[in-house]
Design an enzyme around this catalytic site. Structure first.
Site, mmCIF file in Angstrom:
data_model
loop_
_atom_site.group_PDB
_atom_site.id
_atom_site.type_symbol
_atom_site.label_atom_id
_atom_site.label_comp_id
_atom_site.label_asym_id
_atom_site.label_seq_id
_atom_site.Cartn_x
_atom_site.Cartn_y
_atom_site.Cartn_z
ATOM 1 N N ASP A 1 0.866 -1.165 0.000
ATOM 2 C CA ASP A 1 0.000 0.000 0.000
ATOM 3 C C ASP A 1 0.911 1.225 0.000
ATOM 4 O O ASP A 1 2.119 1.107 0.251
ATOM 5 C CB ASP A 1 -0.884 -0.045 1.249
ATOM 6 C CG ASP A 1 -1.773 1.171 1.380
ATOM 7 O OD1 ASP A 1 -2.304 1.631 0.353
ATOM 8 O OD2 ASP A 1 -1.921 1.675 2.508
ATOM 9 N N ASP B 1 -0.180 4.975 1.239
ATOM 10 C CA ASP B 1 -0.396 5.906 2.351
ATOM 11 C C ASP B 1 -0.243 5.208 3.689
ATOM 12 O O ASP B 1 -0.883 4.192 3.962
ATOM 13 C CB ASP B 1 -1.786 6.532 2.239
ATOM 14 C CG ASP B 1 -1.940 7.344 0.968
ATOM 15 O OD1 ASP B 1 -1.188 8.307 0.791
ATOM 16 O OD2 ASP B 1 -2.802 6.987 0.136
#
Length: 551
Positions: free
Chosen positions: A50, A52
């Site tokens: 991922d 963020d």
């Protein structure tokens, strides 16, 4: 042959390879990875990330403060009182993983299965709600996470949202012109001013839409990109880690919910160091650190039915026409799609993939139960949590002892006193002592609502989900740098209650791997070239589908 080795010789072998506490990967809290289930890295062929709060670590509390200010500004623009502009974000107030009760406007710090009234339900000034009120708010002191009245505040993005909810409830409850109502037109609770009623349910919906708006249409991303140095932690170890992972022959991919332009500008800042000539740095472009790149993944939908997989036109930053159905090409950026399509077009299978993310539901739970991917949960608060945990060991031991004495006294022969031991106190004084210890443990954590992972003597809902669905967890994805490419992460064998007889008279309280104090290391460095242990053979393996978390 291994079967001919004596118990004594086997113990000597184990002791000789036991990791020294001075080893960096075992002594440095920031560097360690903890295993809930055994995982052999030589079986991992694809590692996904991922972006963020995983690859990109936002600075706290600066980033949360910015999000909070924009959210307040937006709420005022849609009709909320201008006095809200005077409220200031307090980073020491809340933790993530809380439940917001949309009926009564309370925050709940849910424990294992059934919360206790004095430690799970807190009012907006962070004080425990009295048992009689908690029984009124939550019949039987039990709440289902899937209940429509409950909003789970899972992520680091939820921190300003949690504080904003508490600030709004506190604001309306304490203004003299607003009168509390217990039974609105839709049986909702809230406040009333003249002919206008404001329910806690409505407040939560407005806050949720507002937070979505500032992330998707507001100025939050624009302001972040304008001052990356202020809001984002840049670390040269990140490109080195990605470079090293690719050097091992693994495929590295990105699957983020962020759009292409935001992703491109953030990762350019995070990964490109043209002034450096070290291996893994230098003139490399950000895309060269990944084999496959997926933006606008729309997780958790990405792990179920997904969306249309389309190519991104990097010149115009727009999407190309039509659905992409070919083999995913290195260096090409894609938008949307699904985990099933990713596996189909890359040839990957579930157990070959390790996915690293910070969102317990969107990154970890769904990846595990829908696709059987191996999972690594990033918990940035873990370093702080572990430091505090080390400092309250005396309290924890005292709590264990009181819990055991209480269990002895509640047996059928609870009036029996050991002739060799001191007299036992009365039950009420023991219960009072336990409550006092639990409160002291909570107050030891720097945030006013205590620990992310522990609620007194019990694990929080967040911690339970982490231990159940995250194969690995650590404070940062950078922890992967501290382990060899073929490292075997081993989890302790799990025992049922009847199997613990004789090990310890006082049963242990629930714990996570980093809570354990033992001479044995949490993870052990060993060669796995000839190891024939399948991950699913681990006694810690579990694949039960979590119906509660399917919100």
């Amino acid at each position: 042959m291994a079967e001919g080795i004596s118990d004594e010789k086997l113990q000597q072998m184990v002791d000789s390879y036991r990791v020294s506490p001075s080893d960096t990967s075992e002594s440095d809290y920031d560097a360690r990875i903890y295993a809930n289930r055994s995982l052999s890295m030589d079986r991992i062929k694809y590692i996904g990330f991922d972006m963020d709060y995983t690859l990109v670590a936002y600075k706290s509390p600066e980033y949360e403060q910015l999000a909070y200010e924009f959210a307040v500004e937006r709420l005022i623009s849609i009709g909320y009182p201008k006095e809200l502009a005077n409220s200031k974000y307090d980073p020491t107030f809340t933790v993530r993983g809380l439940f917001f009760d949309k009926v009564y406007g309370n925050l709940l710090k849910r424990q294992n299965v059934i919360p206790t009234a004095t430690s799970c339900l807190v009012s907006m000034d962070s004080t425990p709600v009295q048992p009689n009120r908690s029984e009124h708010c939550i019949p039987n002191k039990y709440v289902q996470p899937s209940d429509h009245r409950i909003e789970i505040l899972y992520t680091l993005f939820h921190l300003p949202e949690t504080f904003l909810l508490s600030a709004l409830v506190d604001f309306f409850d304490n203004r003299h012109e607003y009168k509390r109502i217990e039974d609105g037109p839709n049986k909702d609770k809230g406040v009333k001013c003249g002919d206008v009623e404001i329910s806690y349910w409505m407040i939560q919906q407005d806050v949720r839409r507002t937070v979505d708006w500032i992330h998707n249409e507001g100025k939050l991303k624009e302001r972040t990109l304008q001052n990356l140095e202020k809001y984002v932690n840049r670390d040269k170890r990140l490109p080195k880690m990605l470079y090293q992972l690719r050097q091992t022959g693994r495929k590295v991919f990105l699957a983020t919910n962020s759009g292409y332009e935001y992703t491109m500008r953030l990762l350019t800042y995070m990964l490109e160091f043209p002034e450096c000539d070290e291996p893994g740095l230098g003139p490399l472009q950000w895309k060269s650190y990944f084999d496959y790149l997926i933006t606008d993944a729309n997780k958790p939908l990405f792990f179920t039915e997904g969306s249309m997989l389309r190519e991104v036109d990097e010149d115009t930053h727009s999407l190309k026409l039509g659905v992409f159905t070919g083999v995913l090409q290195p260096g090409q950026v894609y938008s949307g799609g699904s985990s099933s399509a990713f596996c189909k077009y890359t040839g990957a299978s579930g157990k070959q993939i390790l996915y690293v993310g910070d969102h317990i539901f969107g990154d970890v739970i769904k990846a595990k139960i829908e696709q059987a991917w191996r999972t690594f949960l990033v918990v940035p608060e873990l370093t702080e949590e572990t430091h505090v945990w080390e400092s309250i060991q005396a309290l924890y031991q005292r709590l264990q002892n009181f819990e055991y004495i209480l269990s002895v006294m509640n047996k059928k022969n609870n009036h029996h006193v050991s002739p060799s031991g001191p007299p036992l106190p009365d039950l009420e004084s023991i219960r009072k002592a336990i409550k006092e210890i639990v409160l002291k443990m909570e107050e030891s954590y720097p945030r006013r609502l205590g620990s992310l992972l522990r609620c007194g003597s019990q694990l929080t809902y967040f911690a339970n989900q982490a231990s159940r669905y995250a194969d690995l967890y650590g404070s940062s994805c950078l922890c992967l740098m501290n382990y060899t490419p073929n490292h075997l992460f081993t989890a302790r064998h799990q025992l049922m209650a009847h199997e613990r007889r004789g090990q310890s008279l006082a049963p242990p309280l629930p714990e996570l791997k980093h809570f354990r104090r033992s001479k044995a290391p949490v993870t052990r460095v060993m060669s796995v070239a000839d190891w024939d242990l399948d991950e699913e053979d681990s006694p810690m393996a579990t694949h039960a589908i979590d119906k509660e978390g399917s919100k």
